[in-house]
Scaffold this motif. Structure first.
Motif, PDB file in Angstrom:
ATOM      1  N   ILE A 234       1.397  -1.422  -0.063  1.00 35.40           N
ATOM      2  CA  ILE A 234       0.024  -0.007  -0.078  1.00 35.40           C
ATOM      3  C   ILE A 234       1.272   1.228   0.238  1.00 35.40           C
ATOM      4  N   ALA A 235       1.639   1.287   0.565  1.00 28.89           N
ATOM      5  CA  ALA A 235       2.449   2.274   1.300  1.00 28.89           C
ATOM      6  C   ALA A 235       3.552   2.875  -0.112  1.00 28.89           C
ATOM      7  N   ASP A 236       3.413   2.017  -0.747  1.00 26.96           N
ATOM      8  CA  ASP A 236       4.319   1.933  -2.676  1.00 26.96           C
ATOM      9  C   ASP A 236       3.368   2.267  -3.490  1.00 26.96           C
ATOM     10  N   GLU A 237       2.254   2.251  -3.369  1.00 29.87           N
ATOM     11  CA  GLU A 237       0.938   2.582  -4.082  1.00 29.87           C
ATOM     12  C   GLU A 237       1.220   3.958  -4.251  1.00 29.87           C
ATOM     13  N   VAL A 238       0.682   4.240  -3.005  1.00 31.84           N
ATOM     14  CA  VAL A 238      -0.001   5.917  -2.281  1.00 31.84           C
ATOM     15  C   VAL A 238       1.763   6.808  -2.902  1.00 31.84           C
ATOM     16  N   ARG A 239       2.918   6.227  -2.046  1.00 28.48           N
ATOM     17  CA  ARG A 239       3.673   6.931  -2.864  1.00 28.48           C
ATOM     18  C   ARG A 239       3.445   7.752  -4.347  1.00 28.48           C
ATOM     19  N   GLU A 240       3.660   6.714  -4.728  1.00 26.99           N
ATOM     20  CA  GLU A 240       3.617   6.310  -6.974  1.00 26.99           C
ATOM     21  C   GLU A 240       2.633   7.680  -7.004  1.00 26.99           C
ATOM     22  N   LEU A 241       1.072   7.542  -5.971  1.00 19.98           N
ATOM     23  CA  LEU A 241       0.291   8.283  -6.622  1.00 19.98           C
ATOM     24  C   LEU A 241       0.084   9.909  -6.416  1.00 19.98           C
TER      25      LEU A 241
ATOM     26  N   MET B 138       3.379  11.780  -6.174  1.00 22.86           N
ATOM     27  CA  MET B 138       4.722  11.800  -6.845  1.00 22.86           C
ATOM     28  C   MET B 138       3.974  12.045  -8.183  1.00 22.86           C
ATOM     29  N   LYS B 139       2.900  11.271  -8.274  1.00 28.38           N
ATOM     30  CA  LYS B 139       2.802  12.074  -9.708  1.00 28.38           C
ATOM     31  C   LYS B 139       2.164  13.052  -9.344  1.00 28.38           C
ATOM     32  N   LYS B 140       1.092  13.513  -8.235  1.00 32.25           N
ATOM     33  CA  LYS B 140       0.107  14.400  -8.105  1.00 32.25           C
ATOM     34  C   LYS B 140       1.898  15.947  -8.056  1.00 32.25           C
TER      35      LYS B 140
END
Length: 78
Positions: free
Chosen positions: A63-70, A72-74
């Motif tokens: 989950i942390a990797d997914e949220v971190r990716e989102l 970073m995109k924003k």
């Protein structure tokens, strides 16, 4: 019954660290490496957490990797 002898080392002292050690710590330059991380805590509805966790488990990601990716995109290009 035999007895076992155990030797105990010297008692620790409360001597301050040598001045050279303090000077080294204060003057050292941090090694180049990955940027330090900071913790971010948020509250989300249980249903959203369940959906995120289910999809991450299906993909084999954290989950942390997914949220971190989102995030970073924003906000990553600031």
């Amino acid at each position: 019954m035999s007895t076992k002898k155990v030797s105990i080392g010297a008692k620790p002292t409360s001597k301050p660290a040598p001045a050279a050690a303090d000077a080294w710590v204060e003057s050292r330059v941090p090694a180049e490496g990955p940027e330090p991380m900071k913790r971010l805590t948020i509250d989300v509805p249980a249903s959203l957490h369940r959906a995120i966790k289910t999809q991450c488990a299906a993909r084999g990601t954290k989950i942390a990797d997914e949220v971190r990716e989102l995030l970073m995109k924003k906000y990553g290009d600031t």
